[in-house]
Design an enzyme around this catalytic site. Structure first.
Site, mmCIF file in Angstrom:
data_model
loop_
_atom_site.group_PDB
_atom_site.id
_atom_site.type_symbol
_atom_site.label_atom_id
_atom_site.label_comp_id
_atom_site.label_asym_id
_atom_site.label_seq_id
_atom_site.Cartn_x
_atom_site.Cartn_y
_atom_site.Cartn_z
ATOM 1 N N ARG A 101 31.412 -36.512 -27.432
ATOM 2 C CA ARG A 101 30.734 -35.247 -27.079
ATOM 3 C C ARG A 101 30.052 -35.874 -25.558
ATOM 4 O O ARG A 101 28.993 -36.352 -25.543
ATOM 5 C CB ARG A 101 29.505 -34.958 -27.951
ATOM 6 C CG ARG A 101 29.925 -34.361 -29.230
ATOM 7 C CD ARG A 101 30.280 -32.818 -29.326
ATOM 8 N NE ARG A 101 31.480 -32.572 -28.712
ATOM 9 C CZ ARG A 101 32.005 -31.154 -28.913
ATOM 10 N NH1 ARG A 101 31.468 -30.513 -29.811
ATOM 11 N NH2 ARG A 101 32.908 -30.740 -28.312
ATOM 12 N N ASP A 106 21.217 -18.808 -30.962
ATOM 13 C CA ASP A 106 22.551 -19.174 -31.659
ATOM 14 C C ASP A 106 21.980 -19.917 -32.915
ATOM 15 O O ASP A 106 21.464 -20.745 -32.928
ATOM 16 C CB ASP A 106 22.986 -20.591 -30.704
ATOM 17 C CG ASP A 106 24.380 -20.943 -31.318
ATOM 18 O OD1 ASP A 106 24.576 -20.801 -32.629
ATOM 19 O OD2 ASP A 106 25.210 -21.618 -30.420
ATOM 20 N N PHE A 116 26.526 -25.488 -24.986
ATOM 21 C CA PHE A 116 27.384 -25.670 -25.973
ATOM 22 C C PHE A 116 28.803 -25.165 -25.336
ATOM 23 O O PHE A 116 28.947 -24.159 -24.649
ATOM 24 C CB PHE A 116 27.251 -24.990 -27.419
ATOM 25 C CG PHE A 116 28.257 -25.585 -28.180
ATOM 26 C CD1 PHE A 116 28.142 -26.719 -28.684
ATOM 27 C CD2 PHE A 116 29.291 -24.640 -28.624
ATOM 28 C CE1 PHE A 116 29.057 -27.203 -29.582
ATOM 29 C CE2 PHE A 116 30.079 -25.216 -29.685
ATOM 30 C CZ PHE A 116 30.010 -26.663 -30.012
ATOM 31 N N THR A 117 29.954 -25.900 -25.841
ATOM 32 C CA THR A 117 31.232 -25.812 -25.341
ATOM 33 C C THR A 117 31.766 -24.365 -25.463
ATOM 34 O O THR A 117 31.949 -23.597 -24.169
ATOM 35 C CB THR A 117 32.216 -26.703 -25.997
ATOM 36 O OG1 THR A 117 32.250 -26.451 -27.236
ATOM 37 C CG2 THR A 117 31.909 -28.239 -25.726
ATOM 38 N N PHE A 126 38.713 -30.881 -24.676
ATOM 39 C CA PHE A 126 38.487 -32.137 -25.637
ATOM 40 C C PHE A 126 39.238 -31.741 -26.842
ATOM 41 O O PHE A 126 39.746 -32.644 -27.745
ATOM 42 C CB PHE A 126 36.969 -32.226 -26.056
ATOM 43 C CG PHE A 126 36.414 -30.760 -26.498
ATOM 44 C CD1 PHE A 126 35.855 -29.797 -25.583
ATOM 45 C CD2 PHE A 126 36.543 -30.344 -27.780
ATOM 46 C CE1 PHE A 126 35.394 -28.504 -25.894
ATOM 47 C CE2 PHE A 126 35.891 -29.168 -28.314
ATOM 48 C CZ PHE A 126 35.238 -28.319 -27.337
ATOM 49 N N TYR A 164 40.866 -2.695 -46.638
ATOM 50 C CA TYR A 164 40.925 -2.800 -45.140
ATOM 51 C C TYR A 164 39.681 -2.240 -44.567
ATOM 52 O O TYR A 164 38.953 -2.828 -43.457
ATOM 53 C CB TYR A 164 42.124 -1.992 -44.380
ATOM 54 C CG TYR A 164 42.169 -2.397 -42.862
ATOM 55 C CD1 TYR A 164 42.910 -3.480 -42.655
ATOM 56 C CD2 TYR A 164 41.383 -1.589 -42.112
ATOM 57 C CE1 TYR A 164 43.033 -3.768 -41.201
ATOM 58 C CE2 TYR A 164 41.650 -1.784 -40.549
ATOM 59 C CZ TYR A 164 42.455 -3.004 -40.149
ATOM 60 O OH TYR A 164 42.443 -3.436 -38.838
ATOM 61 N N LYS A 221 28.822 -23.513 -40.527
ATOM 62 C CA LYS A 221 27.924 -24.383 -40.825
ATOM 63 C C LYS A 221 26.849 -24.129 -41.817
ATOM 64 O O LYS A 221 27.023 -24.353 -43.028
ATOM 65 C CB LYS A 221 27.288 -24.713 -39.175
ATOM 66 C CG LYS A 221 27.924 -25.557 -38.457
ATOM 67 C CD LYS A 221 29.123 -24.764 -37.700
ATOM 68 C CE LYS A 221 29.585 -25.381 -36.236
ATOM 69 N NZ LYS A 221 30.677 -24.304 -35.704
#
Ligand code: PM9
Length: 457
Positions: free
Chosen positions: A383, A216, A125-126, A449, A73, A259
């Site tokens: 998009r 980002d 970005f969303t 979306f 943990y 990613k």
């Protein structure tokens, strides 16, 4: 194919079979999914280009790492490995683990934005904008104008327009700017990169006004490849050196590990400032978990540490970028309108030019993605206006770019798959007049979306 499109720099040790259903099946599936490709079951998809997020194939080395997951943990060995790797490759002083990118965005927005402050960024970005606005921030788009035009072919369309950024500072005062958020690459502009010179210039402007600059980092390795390819100063630098320099200009970053870290889950937040680090550590236990796992299993942290090192190998990233470019080049040759130039993670169809008979409030991109699925079993993602959502005034944001994203998972598909996709898109383009518009059946209040539902007009 030759050097223009290099062969896979790996061989395949394990395979996953895919199934093709019939057109009749898919006609039923899309109605059941409310014409939203996010609501289609994976089993009903032939080639899945919904996203490059968490859909990566891991290497044998990463799978071996999974077996040495330390699931304590607190204080997992794998956390220390991940932390050391991020510090070494990115150069930041502190790392806070999160379950994925938006976990890091949530923490950063909470600790660095005071209600009413502005957050300039190179295109929205969303999830990033959602967290900024949920914490009282006001997003302002400061990306260069060219990023909003699908027909302009420029090497660094993700660049921040320094004049736009200066204007935000002049109009609102530096004290009312929470931080500047620079995404490398810019997802919704088509995966467009930011040049190193632009990062230097933005950083200098931020320093002059004592404003923090956060990056980002989600596709920072793809960005580094474009810098090497397109900015002469970096032609002989390694990807590793370029990634390190990218981050040297920032005060910290958020990372979706799903990613460029070549994993299926995970993320982190980095910063140099001690005070911000303490604040982030206090909050991470509320939203994510202990500061030594942040929502990730030990095995996932090990896979991420190993994946990060693999991602900065030149052969890997060259193949990655050029496989995406191969698909784009095939569509360009056939006259299919796409966002130019082809970016790092996806080929974006320009739905306005693909479906000129539809107006933006008939959701051309949403409909094109649904029709492509029915025609071919290829899953893509809208998009455009649906992703852009509504402003505080309740009015729809109408982005200039109305696109369908064919997103390529890393190390998953071959050039033959790219050919199947290209052929399917080209066939659909020939009968584009048959694509009908859509209207809402159910519109969720946020990030609509993901779960919104539609029917044909
Ligand atoms: N990007 C994508 O498919 C997955 C979510 S939206 C369908 O492109 C950037 C530039 C991203 C991103 C996710 C996130 C959030 C932050 N910045 O999905 O929470 O492209 O790990 O990351 C998606 P997480």
């Amino acid at each position: 194919m030759g050097k223009k499109y290099p062969a896979e720099p790996f061989r395949i040790k394990s395979v996953e079979y895919v199934e093709m259903n019939t057109r009749e099946d898919r006609e039923e599936v899309i109605i059941k999914a409310g014409y939203n490709t996010f609501l289609i079951d994976s089993k009903d998809v032939y080639i899945d280009l919904l996203t490059d997020s968490g859909t990566n194939a891991m290497s044998d080395n990463q799978w071996a790492g999974i077996m040495i997951g330390d699931e304590a943990y607190a204080g997992s060995r794998n956390w220390y490995h991940l932390e050391a790797t991020v510090k070494e490759l990115f150069g930041f002083k502190h790392v806070v683990p999160t379950h994925q990118g938006r976990g890091a965005e949530n923490l950063l927005s909470r600790i660095a934005i005071k209600p009413g402050q502005y957050v300039p960024g190179n295109m929205y970005f969303t999830t990033t904008r959602y967290h900024q606005e949920a914490n009282g921030g006001i997003f302002v788009d400061v990306v260069c104008d060219e990023a909003h035009d699908s027909t302009i072919d420029l090497p660094f369309k993700g660049n921040v327009d320094l004049k736009k950024l200066q204007k935000v500072i002049d109009e609102h005062g530096a004290e009312n700017v929470a931080y500047v958020c620079v995404a490398v690459t810019v997802n919704l502009a088509g995966g467009q990169p930011v040049s190193m010179q632009n990062l230097r210039d933005v950083s200098a402007l931020c320093k002059k006004h004592k404003i923090r600059m956060f990056m980002d980092a989600t596709r920072c390795v793809e960005n580094a490849y474009f810098i090497k390819e397109r900015e002469p100063e970096f032609k002989d630098k390694t990807i590793r050196e370029i990634v390190f320099e990218e981050f040297s200009y920032a005060d910290g970053c958020t990372m979706s590990g799903k990613k460029d870290c070549l994993t299926n889950i995970g993320g982190f937040l980095c910063m140099n400032e001690e005070e911000l680090f303490l604040a982030a550590k206090e909050l991470v236990v509320v939203f994510e978990g202990m500061p030594s796992y942040g929502g990730m299993a030990g095995r996932d942290m090990e896979a991420m540490a190993r994946g990060l090192r693999e991602s900065i190998q030149f052969e890997y990233i060259e193949h990655r970028i050029k496989q995406v470019r191969y698909l784009g080049d095939r569509l360009i040759e056939a006259g299919v309108p796409i966002v130019l130039p082809v970016g790092g993670h996806a080929v974006f169809l320009d739905a306005r030019r693909f479906c000129p008979h539809l107006t933006q409030d008939q959701f051309p991109a949403q409909s094109l993605a649904a029709h492509l699925y029915v025609e071919s079993g290829v899953r893509s993602m809208e998009r455009g206006v649906i992703s852009a959502g509504r402003g505080k005034d309740g009015k729809d944001h109408y982005p200039k770019l109305e696109t369908v994203r064919l997103t390529i998972p890393r190390r998953v598909y071959t050039y033959s798959h790219m050919d199947v996709v290209a052929d399917a898109v080209i066939e659909l383009y020939k009968k584009r007049d048959t694509i009908r518009g859509l209207k809402w059946v159910y519109e969720p209040k946020q990030l609509r979306f993901f779960t919104g539902r539609f029917e044909l007009i």
